[in-house]
Motif scaffolding. Structure first.
Motif, PDB file in Angstrom:
ATOM      1  N   SER A 145       0.834  -1.211   0.000  1.00  5.76           N
ATOM      2  CA  SER A 145       0.000   0.000   0.000  1.00  5.76           C
ATOM      3  C   SER A 145       0.860   1.248   0.000  1.00  5.76           C
ATOM      4  CB  SER A 145      -0.923   0.011   1.226  1.00  5.76           C
ATOM      5  OG  SER A 145      -1.857  -1.027   1.163  1.00  5.76           O
TER       6      SER A 145
ATOM      7  N   GLN B 236       0.708   4.034  -2.827  1.00  4.71           N
ATOM      8  CA  GLN B 236       0.509   5.434  -2.482  1.00  4.71           C
ATOM      9  C   GLN B 236       1.603   6.295  -3.106  1.00  4.71           C
ATOM     10  OE1 GLN B 236       0.955   6.543   1.711  1.00  4.71           O
ATOM     11  NE2 GLN B 236      -0.911   7.754   1.545  1.00  4.71           N
TER      12      GLN B 236
ATOM     13  N   LYS C 246      -1.417   5.873  -6.759  1.00  3.09           N
ATOM     14  CA  LYS C 246      -2.633   5.085  -6.933  1.00  3.09           C
ATOM     15  C   LYS C 246      -3.621   5.386  -5.811  1.00  3.09           C
ATOM     16  CE  LYS C 246      -0.334   1.482  -9.480  1.00  3.09           C
ATOM     17  NZ  LYS C 246       0.051   0.090  -9.558  1.00  3.09           N
ATOM     18  N   LYS C 247      -4.892   5.175  -6.107  1.00 10.20           N
ATOM     19  CA  LYS C 247      -5.945   5.396  -5.113  1.00 10.20           C
ATOM     20  C   LYS C 247      -5.942   4.258  -4.113  1.00 10.20           C
ATOM     21  CE  LYS C 247      -8.630   8.720  -7.196  1.00 10.20           C
ATOM     22  NZ  LYS C 247      -9.341   9.782  -6.614  1.00 10.20           N
ATOM     23  N   LEU C 248      -6.142   4.608  -2.829  1.00 10.97           N
ATOM     24  CA  LEU C 248      -6.221   3.625  -1.752  1.00 10.97           C
ATOM     25  C   LEU C 248      -7.522   3.820  -0.999  1.00 10.97           C
ATOM     26  CD1 LEU C 248      -2.634   4.008  -0.197  1.00 10.97           C
ATOM     27  CD2 LEU C 248      -3.381   2.295  -1.846  1.00 10.97           C
ATOM     28  N   SER C 249      -7.989   2.750  -0.375  1.00  8.64           N
ATOM     29  CA  SER C 249      -9.141   2.889   0.509  1.00  8.64           C
ATOM     30  C   SER C 249      -8.710   3.693   1.732  1.00  8.64           C
ATOM     31  CB  SER C 249      -9.648   1.509   0.933  1.00  8.64           C
ATOM     32  OG  SER C 249      -8.735   0.908   1.847  1.00  8.64           O
ATOM     33  N   GLY C 250      -9.672   4.120   2.524  1.00 10.63           N
ATOM     34  CA  GLY C 250      -9.360   4.875   3.730  1.00 10.63           C
ATOM     35  C   GLY C 250      -8.464   4.099   4.676  1.00 10.63           C
ATOM     36  N   GLN C 251      -8.748   2.799   4.852  1.00  5.80           N
ATOM     37  CA  GLN C 251      -7.950   1.969   5.753  1.00  5.80           C
ATOM     38  C   GLN C 251      -6.541   1.758   5.207  1.00  5.80           C
ATOM     39  OE1 GLN C 251      -8.823   0.805   8.928  1.00  5.80           O
ATOM     40  NE2 GLN C 251      -6.617   0.481   8.931  1.00  5.80           N
ATOM     41  N   GLN C 252      -6.427   1.531   3.897  1.00  4.64           N
ATOM     42  CA  GLN C 252      -5.105   1.354   3.298  1.00  4.64           C
ATOM     43  C   GLN C 252      -4.268   2.619   3.449  1.00  4.64           C
ATOM     44  OE1 GLN C 252      -6.604   0.226  -0.604  1.00  4.64           O
ATOM     45  NE2 GLN C 252      -5.555  -1.756  -0.437  1.00  4.64           N
ATOM     46  N   LYS C 253      -4.895   3.781   3.262  1.00  2.69           N
ATOM     47  CA  LYS C 253      -4.165   5.044   3.410  1.00  2.69           C
ATOM     48  C   LYS C 253      -3.736   5.237   4.863  1.00  2.69           C
ATOM     49  CE  LYS C 253      -4.389  10.021   2.599  1.00  2.69           C
ATOM     50  NZ  LYS C 253      -3.149  10.134   3.288  1.00  2.69           N
TER      51      LYS C 253
END
Length: 98
Positions: A63, A67, A71-78
């Motif tokens: 992740s 980042q 690339k786009k990440l989910s809230g939890q991944q970010k």
């Protein structure tokens, strides 16, 4: 510097830092010397290393790389990637790897 070149440079630096953490030892109370910083909130090198290992086991470094590549990440991944980066900066800043 183009965005692609900056992203590639960040990714290369992240990989180098990850290798330093993986290969480095860990002192119990932080490193010494004028350039080392104190760990906050009662953390020790061992506690930070333990947290990094847990995040590694969950695959968070992928992740972090995503980042860095924009690339786009989910809230939890970010949130996980941000935590990993903070812990890695703390670990290296306190010279735990030395």
């Amino acid at each position: 510097m183009t965005a692609g070149l900056r992203g590639a440079l960040r990714l290369s630096m992240l990989c180098a830092l990850g290798a330093a953490v993986s290969l480095g030892g860990c002192a119990s109370g932080g490193g010494s010397g004028p350039t080392s910083k104190q760990l906050a909130n009662g953390e020790t090198c061992n506690s930070v290393k333990s947290q990094l290992n847990k995040l590694d086991a969950r695959g968070v470094p992928s992740s972090v790389q995503a980042q860095a590549a924009g690339k786009k990440l989910s809230g939890q991944q970010k949130a996980d990637a941000d935590l990993y980066n903070r812990l890695l900066n703390d670990y290296l800043g306190a010279r735990c790897h030395v």
